[in-house]
Design an enzyme around this catalytic site. Structure first.
Site, PDB file in Angstrom:
ATOM      1  N   SER A 141      -7.318   8.338   3.776  1.00 49.93           N
ATOM      2  CA  SER A 141      -5.908   8.622   4.066  1.00 49.93           C
ATOM      3  C   SER A 141      -4.991   7.956   3.038  1.00 49.93           C
ATOM      4  O   SER A 141      -5.186   6.797   2.661  1.00 49.93           O
ATOM      5  CB  SER A 141      -5.558   8.108   5.466  1.00 49.93           C
ATOM      6  OG  SER A 141      -4.152   8.147   5.649  1.00 49.93           O
ATOM      7  N   THR A 162      -3.720  11.199  12.977  1.00 55.39           N
ATOM      8  CA  THR A 162      -4.020  12.387  12.198  1.00 55.39           C
ATOM      9  C   THR A 162      -5.210  13.097  12.820  1.00 55.39           C
ATOM     10  O   THR A 162      -5.646  12.766  13.928  1.00 55.39           O
ATOM     11  CB  THR A 162      -4.189  12.019  10.706  1.00 55.39           C
ATOM     12  OG1 THR A 162      -4.319  13.218   9.963  1.00 55.39           O
ATOM     13  CG2 THR A 162      -5.368  11.111  10.453  1.00 55.39           C
ATOM     14  N   LYS A 213      -4.351  14.459  17.313  1.00 59.57           N
ATOM     15  CA  LYS A 213      -2.920  14.626  17.628  1.00 59.57           C
ATOM     16  C   LYS A 213      -2.683  15.126  19.052  1.00 59.57           C
ATOM     17  O   LYS A 213      -1.687  14.758  19.676  1.00 59.57           O
ATOM     18  CB  LYS A 213      -2.271  15.568  16.611  1.00 59.57           C
ATOM     19  CG  LYS A 213      -2.191  14.954  15.222  1.00 59.57           C
ATOM     20  CD  LYS A 213      -1.606  15.908  14.210  1.00 59.57           C
ATOM     21  CE  LYS A 213      -1.648  15.281  12.827  1.00 59.57           C
ATOM     22  NZ  LYS A 213      -1.089  16.165  11.799  1.00 59.57           N
ATOM     23  N   ASP A 261       5.720  15.872  11.818  1.00 62.90           N
ATOM     24  CA  ASP A 261       5.111  16.808  10.863  1.00 62.90           C
ATOM     25  C   ASP A 261       6.024  17.984  10.533  1.00 62.90           C
ATOM     26  O   ASP A 261       6.183  18.355   9.365  1.00 62.90           O
ATOM     27  CB  ASP A 261       3.802  17.370  11.437  1.00 62.90           C
ATOM     28  CG  ASP A 261       2.644  16.411  11.299  1.00 62.90           C
ATOM     29  OD1 ASP A 261       2.704  15.512  10.437  1.00 62.90           O
ATOM     30  OD2 ASP A 261       1.655  16.572  12.047  1.00 62.90           O
ATOM     31  N   GLY A 317      -3.920  29.222  12.111  1.00 67.63           N
ATOM     32  CA  GLY A 317      -4.403  27.995  12.752  1.00 67.63           C
ATOM     33  C   GLY A 317      -3.581  27.708  13.994  1.00 67.63           C
ATOM     34  O   GLY A 317      -2.406  28.115  14.094  1.00 67.63           O
ATOM     35  N   ALA A 330      -2.241  20.394  13.709  1.00 65.27           N
ATOM     36  CA  ALA A 330      -1.314  20.536  12.584  1.00 65.27           C
ATOM     37  C   ALA A 330      -0.392  21.730  12.795  1.00 65.27           C
ATOM     38  O   ALA A 330       0.825  21.649  12.586  1.00 65.27           O
ATOM     39  CB  ALA A 330      -2.091  20.673  11.275  1.00 65.27           C
ATOM     40  N   GLY A 387       0.400  20.401   0.755  1.00 65.84           N
ATOM     41  CA  GLY A 387       0.973  19.572   1.806  1.00 65.84           C
ATOM     42  C   GLY A 387       1.303  18.152   1.396  1.00 65.84           C
ATOM     43  O   GLY A 387       1.624  17.321   2.260  1.00 65.84           O
TER      44      GLY A 387
END
Ligand code: ATR
Length: 283
Positions: free
Chosen positions: A18, A65, A69, A105, A130, A134, A243
């Site tokens: 990360s 993450t 989430k 986010d 998706g 996220a 991203g």
């Protein structure tokens, strides 16, 4: 009088690579704030215990993450409106003996697309690929930013339906099966929110999705963003955006929640981008 030390962490699995600890350290240096921010590996099975241990040791805030989430949303005692609409939490703030959950986010993505990349999202026919944590994080803010229609496709249709239901805007949000993606026409914004590239190949996507005005956005960065963005570029997308900017912007939002001051993201983004390019082009 000096402030009591604050302890922060990012929880995820895997989490060792990360960039969040480096980003928060850079924000702290910029603003003269002492930052103690570590990465803690936790799976959905171990997350609750790990978070309780972190709180017991004085943890004052955390990022969360993948794949945690949705679990973080379930664990938060109270949460913001945007986290509730997302059904996913990426930022936890310790309040006494409880956790407050937020989701930065979506705001991070919209800020990156509109501020850094100068895109006007209003009126864009949008496809979200998706329906995991996220996707849930960004969908409400894309609606708030004024996209005209939001089509959602996902490998597992039940999650598509659950996300569409949670968004509660049946006139603008359209859940669709992945196998009819070729019939959906052209989009002005396509957001890849799957983690598919991390586990192999991205889902097969028809070129009919892409037009001359299309902006293609992958919520991943580095090598994980390459297959989708290369596909979009090959079919003529006007903008292809990974991203990394969203990562820095959502971190700045979390930092502001914890420390009460928003850092300047541009120098941190520039430094990471240089590193990211090196990562992607390395053998
Ligand atoms: P994240 O926090 O990154 O969203 P997640 O909640 O595990 O992590 O969600 C991962 C997303 O990528 C999901 O939409 C998932 O589809 P499913 O809901 O069907 O699992 C999607 N995904 C992962 N691997 C994929 C693949 N090989 N093909 C298509 N979609 C994939």
């Amino acid at each position: 009088m000096s402030q009591p030390a604050q302890h922060h962490a990012v929880f995820g699995h895997p989490v060792a690579h990360s960039l969040s600890p480096a980003i928060h350290a850079a924000f702290g240096r910029q603003l003269g704030i002492a930052v103690d921010y570590v990465a803690i590996d936790a799976t959905p099975d171990t997350f609750e215990t790990a978070l309780a241990r972190f709180a017991g040791a004085g943890g004052s805030g955390a990022n969360v993450t993948l794949p945690l989430k949705e679990a973080a949303f379930a664990l938060a005692n109270t949460c913001s409106e945007r986290a509730r609409r997302a059904g996913a939490v990426n930022t936890l703030v310790r309040q006494g003996e409880t956790w407050f959950g937020d989701n930065t986010d979506g705001a991070g993505l919209v800020r990156d697309l509109t501020g850094r990349h100068g895109l006007d999202l209003r009126g864009r026919r949008t496809l979200l690929i998706g329906a995991g944590g996220a996707a849930r994080g960004v969908a409400p803010l894309l609606l708030d930013a004024g996209v005209s229609d939001l089509f959602v496709v996902n490998r597992t249709p039940e999650r598509t339906d659950a996300l569409a239901d949670a968004l509660g805007e049946p006139d603008r949000v359209h859940p669709r099966y992945l196998d009819v993606i070729g019939e959906l026409g052209e989009f002005e914004l396509i957001v890849n929110a799957t983690s598919a590239a991390r586990s192999g190949a991205i889902p097969a996507l028809p070129r009919s999705l892409v037009g001359m005005r299309t902006a293609a956005v992958d919520l991943s960065y580095g090598e994980a963003s390459v297959p989708f963005l290369a596909w979009a570029r090959a079919h003529g997308a006007r903008d292809t955006i990974d991203g990394l900017g969203m990562l820095v912007e959502q971190a700045a939002e979390s930092f502001a929640l914890w420390h009460g001051v928003r850092p300047d993201t541009d120098p941190v983004f520039a430094a990471l981008q240089a590193r990211n390019v090196a990562l992607v082009t390395a053998d």
